[in-house]
Design an enzyme around this catalytic site. Structure first.
Site, PDB file in Angstrom:
ATOM      1  N   ARG A 201       0.778  -1.237   0.000  1.00  0.00           N
ATOM      2  CA  ARG A 201       0.000   0.000   0.000  1.00  0.00           C
ATOM      3  C   ARG A 201       0.808   1.284   0.000  1.00  0.00           C
ATOM      4  O   ARG A 201       0.269   2.355  -0.277  1.00  0.00           O
ATOM      5  CB  ARG A 201      -0.968   0.004   1.185  1.00  0.00           C
TER       6      ARG A 201
ATOM      7  N   ASP B  33      -0.412 -13.739   0.620  1.00  0.00           N
ATOM      8  CA  ASP B  33      -0.867 -13.513   1.989  1.00  0.00           C
ATOM      9  C   ASP B  33      -0.768 -14.848   2.711  1.00  0.00           C
ATOM     10  O   ASP B  33      -0.896 -15.907   2.083  1.00  0.00           O
ATOM     11  CB  ASP B  33      -2.310 -13.019   2.010  1.00  0.00           C
TER      12      ASP B  33
ATOM     13  N   TYR C 263      -4.976 -17.619  13.437  1.00  0.00           N
ATOM     14  CA  TYR C 263      -6.093 -17.097  12.636  1.00  0.00           C
ATOM     15  C   TYR C 263      -7.264 -18.077  12.613  1.00  0.00           C
ATOM     16  O   TYR C 263      -8.425 -17.690  12.743  1.00  0.00           O
ATOM     17  CB  TYR C 263      -5.637 -16.805  11.208  1.00  0.00           C
TER      18      TYR C 263
END
Lengths: 341, 341
Positions: free
Chosen positions: A33, A78, A153
């Protein structure tokens, strides 16, 4: 190309524990980003979709090499990509991170996680092959999440600050824990083998949240599973092993089978080397420092270069990923500075 | 009362570096959301309002003493309470934390932060006096946030994972940084003096986010300001100094002028003692373990009790605050277990 795959590159040489004329330099999350060209190609495309399109993975991986002239590319991906690829129902929500539809708590759920085969991730094989062609002598680093961070996660259902359910399961149901981490280790290993088969020059195993654990818990409940991944790759390419807040774990993360241990900004590289022993080190520049003025940043870069000489091999990098607010010019300037030495 | 203020209490003796027959036991955030009686009295009342009402502060502070029989109470407050009291426009938003209306970035904004006087916090004086009466021989611990952690909230405008703006200001504008932290140190000191004047038996300085810093940055930019607070209180009551993820900072946090250094769950107390030297230690039980089954929890409690013997004084506590999902009975059971030894 004189050196396809970059086997003679600074990165691979430093990772193998060789003192190079200057350290190779790359940045965790260099593709991302902070770059306007990244935001442009990602516009309207979800994170998981962009990780599953070989053309986008290739373009995004190349962007920071073109702009900054870094000494290595890292595959854009990812850590949940291989989980998604074997059918785990999850998504990456902007501003949140990975969200798992049905958090894992039972043996039946663990049993239901199937192994990963190369056919599950054709886009990874394609992107790596395209990248190796494009990159010439610049090495490409493969990318995967480590079993513990993936497990966190899956158990928490998303990003967690406390990892409380993860730790409760780890301590309270050690057999279920071990079954889950073994399965995740197999998936991670298969995912990295695809990348190695397609030509990456090194791999980095991201155990982003391992620093949440004490050394005793890491040794008993996590190290064996990360070692299963890293050990199986011993005769392939150099293996980098990284986590944040891992000052107490650096030695163990090396013992897990790493050629290079990644270090965050809390432990200087000379002290890290004392804890790790004769392995290469990578990291230590605080990503927040990229937001400071150049004199401050230059001083820190010089410090890290000096302290990195204590290690058998030194790869210049941040102590964690590039922050989204970072001015890309600050990164370019650090690269130019390291290259000028 | 034989021992008003608890000067002969286990807590004060252990904090002074005395090996007590058994360690005193209390829990960070023992007064809070894990308790149904807390949720009941807080219903419909905002966090800052509840911290500014002496009756509520008194009741909430007493609740865990009544329920668990812990060996110390800690004043119910929040680290931003003294900032609010001197007129900083901020609120505590449920599920977020402190939010500052106008984040601090300029010298003019720093100049505008005025000192704290006892008249700004009459409810603290009142609550402490009421509590000392109610508690009898059970000591009351005073509570304040340290300058760095306060500065991070003020600069970032709220809770932050990266503290990027805070670090950029610290490195890029060291004079402004020093002015801000000096001012915050004065406020913290004044806030603690009110509590000491009203009768607390010890104080704890919470530098919750200090672990985000390297030891070099902590030493240069933070330690002098925390030392200004702790040093000024040297001849008053025992001083506990705590942060999370501070494995690299434990020695420095002692040097800042602490009688007791708080330790999170990453560094065992015997190893912490090697880093800290001859001071008392507190902490190390992972709050997530309170969510595990009793055999797991008991094993950890026993480990901590054994390792704590390496220190001149040992206060049994968590390595961070009680998690909201914690079953209060697990806390009571740990207290009873420590008391039974």
């Amino acid at each position: 190309m004189a050196d396809p795959g970059g086997a003679e590159s600074l990165l691979v040489r430093a990772a193998r524990g060789e003192r190079t004329p200057r350290p190779p330099v790359w940045f965790m999350r260099q593709a991302g980003r902070s770059l306007p060209e990244y935001r442009a190609v990602r516009a309207g495309i979800g994170m998981l979709e962009s990780c599953a399109r070989a053309d986008l993975v290739t373009e995004i991986t190349l962007q920071p090499v073109r702009r900054h002239g870094v000494d290595a590319a890292i595959l854009f991906s990812d850590i949940v990509v291989p989980l998604k690829a074997v059918g785990v129902d999850l998504d990456i929500k902007p501003g949140v991170g990975p969200v798992v539809a049905e958090p894992i708590r039972t043996a039946a759920q663990v049993e239901a996680i199937r192994p990963l085969t190369p056919d599950d991730v054709p886009y990874v094989d394609q992107a790596v092959r395209a990248l190796v062609r494009e990159l010439g002598g610049t090495p490409l680093i493969g990318f995967a999440g480590a079993p513990f961070t993936l497990a966190s996660y899956l158990i928490e259902g998303g990003p967690s600050r406390e990892h409380a359910r993860t730790k409760a399961l780890m301590h309270g149901e050690p057999r279920l824990w071990s079954a889950l981490l073994s399965r995740l280790a197999e998936i991670t290993l298969a995912f990295l083998r695809v990348q190695i088969g397609a030509g990456v020059s090194a791999i980095q195993l991201f155990d982003s949240w391992a620093g949440a654990l004490s050394a005793a818990d890491y040794r008993t409940h996590v190290l064996p599973h990360s070692a299963a991944v890293l050990g199986a790759l011993a005769d392939t390419v150099p293996r980098i092993h990284f986590g944040v807040g891992t000052g107490e774990l650096l030695g163990l993360m090396g013992e897990a089978g790493a050629d290079v241990v990644g270090v965050d900004w809390r432990v200087p590289l000379d002290e890290a080397t004392r804890r790790i022993g004769p392995r290469a080190v990578q990291g230590n520049l605080d990503p927040a420092l990229l937001l400071a003025d150049w004199p401050v940043l230059e001083r820190e870069v010089r410090r890290i270069l000096a302290e990195g000489r204590a290690a058998p091999g030194h790869i210049f990098n941040l102590g964690h990923g590039v922050l989204p607010d970072t001015d890309p010019d600050a990164i370019t300037r650090v690269v130019e500075f390291v290259h000028s030495l």
